[in-house]
Design a protein around this motif. Structure first.
Motif, PDB file in Angstrom:
ATOM      1  N   UNK A 159       6.973  -1.821   7.316  1.00  9.81           N
ATOM      2  CA  UNK A 159       7.081  -0.420   6.903  1.00  9.81           C
ATOM      3  C   UNK A 159       8.293  -0.186   6.002  1.00  9.81           C
ATOM      4  N   UNK A 160       8.063   0.583   4.953  1.00 11.13           N
ATOM      5  CA  UNK A 160       9.122   1.116   4.109  1.00 11.13           C
ATOM      6  C   UNK A 160       8.955   2.628   4.084  1.00 11.13           C
ATOM      7  N   UNK A 161      10.069   3.360   4.106  1.00 11.48           N
ATOM      8  CA  UNK A 161       9.984   4.810   4.193  1.00 11.48           C
ATOM      9  C   UNK A 161      10.575   5.467   2.944  1.00 11.48           C
ATOM     10  N   UNK A 162       9.882   6.515   2.499  1.00 13.60           N
ATOM     11  CA  UNK A 162      10.369   7.283   1.362  1.00 13.60           C
ATOM     12  C   UNK A 162       9.371   8.352   0.981  1.00 13.60           C
ATOM     13  N   UNK A 208       3.518  -1.251   3.942  1.00 12.84           N
ATOM     14  CA  UNK A 208       3.137   0.126   3.656  1.00 12.84           C
ATOM     15  C   UNK A 208       4.386   0.933   3.358  1.00 12.84           C
ATOM     16  N   UNK A 209       4.303   1.721   2.306  1.00 13.34           N
ATOM     17  CA  UNK A 209       5.384   2.626   1.919  1.00 13.34           C
ATOM     18  C   UNK A 209       4.903   4.041   2.169  1.00 13.34           C
ATOM     19  N   UNK A 210       5.534   4.749   3.100  1.00 15.83           N
ATOM     20  CA  UNK A 210       5.046   6.076   3.460  1.00 15.83           C
ATOM     21  C   UNK A 210       6.191   6.963   3.933  1.00 15.83           C
ATOM     22  N   UNK A 211       5.854   8.227   4.219  1.00  9.81           N
ATOM     23  CA  UNK A 211       6.869   9.213   4.578  1.00  9.81           C
ATOM     24  C   UNK A 211       7.213   9.223   6.065  1.00  9.81           C
ATOM     25  N   UNK A 212       6.478   8.464   6.858  1.00  6.51           N
ATOM     26  CA  UNK A 212       6.787   8.394   8.275  1.00  6.51           C
ATOM     27  C   UNK A 212       6.152   9.484   9.106  1.00  6.51           C
ATOM     28  N   UNK A 213       5.184  10.190   8.547  1.00  8.28           N
ATOM     29  CA  UNK A 213       4.537  11.281   9.284  1.00  8.28           C
ATOM     30  C   UNK A 213       3.449  10.778  10.221  1.00  8.28           C
ATOM     31  N   UNK A 246       0.853  -1.181   0.000  1.00  7.77           N
ATOM     32  CA  UNK A 246       0.000   0.000   0.000  1.00  7.77           C
ATOM     33  C   UNK A 246       0.889   1.231   0.000  1.00  7.77           C
ATOM     34  N   UNK A 247       0.750   2.029  -1.036  1.00  7.33           N
ATOM     35  CA  UNK A 247       1.526   3.270  -1.145  1.00  7.33           C
ATOM     36  C   UNK A 247       0.782   4.334  -0.348  1.00  7.33           C
ATOM     37  N   UNK A 248       1.249   4.593   0.843  1.00  2.00           N
ATOM     38  CA  UNK A 248       0.542   5.406   1.819  1.00  2.00           C
ATOM     39  C   UNK A 248       0.191   4.494   2.982  1.00  2.00           C
TER      40      UNK A 248
END
Length: 338
Positions: free
Chosen positions: A43-46, A29-34, A5-7
């Motif tokens: 979790x993946x961050x970017x 989940x790929x997200x900015x960590x906010x 899931x992107x977000x």
């Protein structure tokens, strides 16, 4: 099924994450960590807008071997630059079985007449290569084109309309709940029997997962049938949920418009009769419903959103890229006493 899931941490993305976890799926989940995602995910961050924003995603995707996919499905809720969808889709080509993009019914050429199905005319000027300056309709259509360019008949386009429910970060239903919770006379716009068309984010999430599991592709208008509820039923549910005893003062649309009040932004969800109303609340949704879309009662959406708000102490989150909505108390008071 393994999902990417992107977000996945806010509103629709979070609803998809929670629905997938409830089904026992493996979720990344790929997200900015906010914002923190639900427990139990990888979790993946970017930051998709950055030059090296997809590095972590690329490393996790790896190389496909023997035709196996790293993930069976990716769900993308991006609403900014179409180029971000393009870059993610290209990166994931061959590493994901299906790409589900949460689009919008705003992709139809405006004004969209009542009853417009998925093959209606679309906005001009959309491109998968467009940047952050693309207007919202062109941005969403550009995102669709980006997904289609890479995944073709493995791309599912969920054209949502008005989205409500817990984790809403636009502020429409939260504003009504917070206003009604204060009690007293409340300006209620138009006629109480005005039909509404919307989708609970959780129903959208469940339909997306079902549709992907059944291999559906192409565009679907994913929203309730017109008249699933009315403006009166929605606001009455807000009164019951908050227990405030607020008094709804139904006020003619002509009087509200003459006072310079903006529908949709100052009085969220509501639109007076006309082109905008037909576009938002009169769409053809027969295709999605034939494909299993189920929409829960408005009472459940309202009650669950209020319970979520109370858990936050009453302060709803607000997307930084969207203006705050709602009518200021002074303007409301003038209309109520006019």
């Amino acid at each position: 099924m393994k999902l990417l899931i992107l977000g996945g941490t806010e509103f629709v993305g979070r609803a998809v994450t929670e629905a997938a976890l409830a089904r026992g799926r493996q979720v990344t989940v790929f997200h900015r960590g906010r914002h923190a995602p639900p427990a139990g995910v990888t979790e993946l961050f970017g930051d998709r807008t950055g030059a090296d924003g997809l590095v972590a995603l690329a490393a996790a995707a790896g190389e496909s071997e023997g035709g196996a996919h790293t993930w069976d499905l990716v769900v993308d809720t991006w609403s900014g630059a179409p180029s971000a969808v393009r870059d993610a889709a290209r990166l994931l080509a061959g590493r994901v079985g299906q790409y589900a993009y949460v689009s919008s019914r705003s992709v139809y050429d405006h004004p969209a007449p009542a009853g417009l199905p998925e093959d209606g005319p679309l906005v001009d000027g959309a491109s998968p290569d467009a940047g952050a300056d693309a207007p919202y309709p062109q941005a969403k259509r550009g995102g669709e084109l980006a997904a289609l360019d890479v995944f073709g008949d493995r791309a599912l386009l969920a054209r949502a309309g008005l989205i409500l429910g817990p984790w809403e970060n636009v502020g429409r239903l939260p504003w009504w709940l917070q206003r009604i919770a204060r009690g007293g006379p409340v300006l209620a716009p138009g006629a109480p029997d005005t039909p509404l068309q919307y989708i609970d984010a959780r129903d959208l999430a469940n339909w997306l997962l079902d549709a992907a599991e059944h291999g559906l592709h192409g565009p679907y208008n994913v929203v309730s049938r017109p008249g699933h509820t009315t403006m009166g039923e929605l606001l009455d549910a807000c009164v019951r949920a908050t227990g405030s005893g607020a008094e709804l003062r139904w006020t003619a649309a002509e009087k509200i418009l003459a006072a310079g009040v903006e529908p949709w932004s100052e009085l969220p969800i509501w639109l007076p009769p006309g082109e905008l109303y037909d576009t938002m609340h009169q769409g053809d949704v027969s295709r999605a419903h034939a494909a299993g879309l189920h929409c829960r009662p408005v009472e459940e959406t309202v009650t669950d959103t209020w319970d979520w708000l109370r858990g936050l102490g009453g302060a709803a989150p607000q997307r930084p890229d969207r203006p705050a909505v709602g009518l200021d108390p002074e303007t409301e008071a003038k209309l109520l006493t006019a």
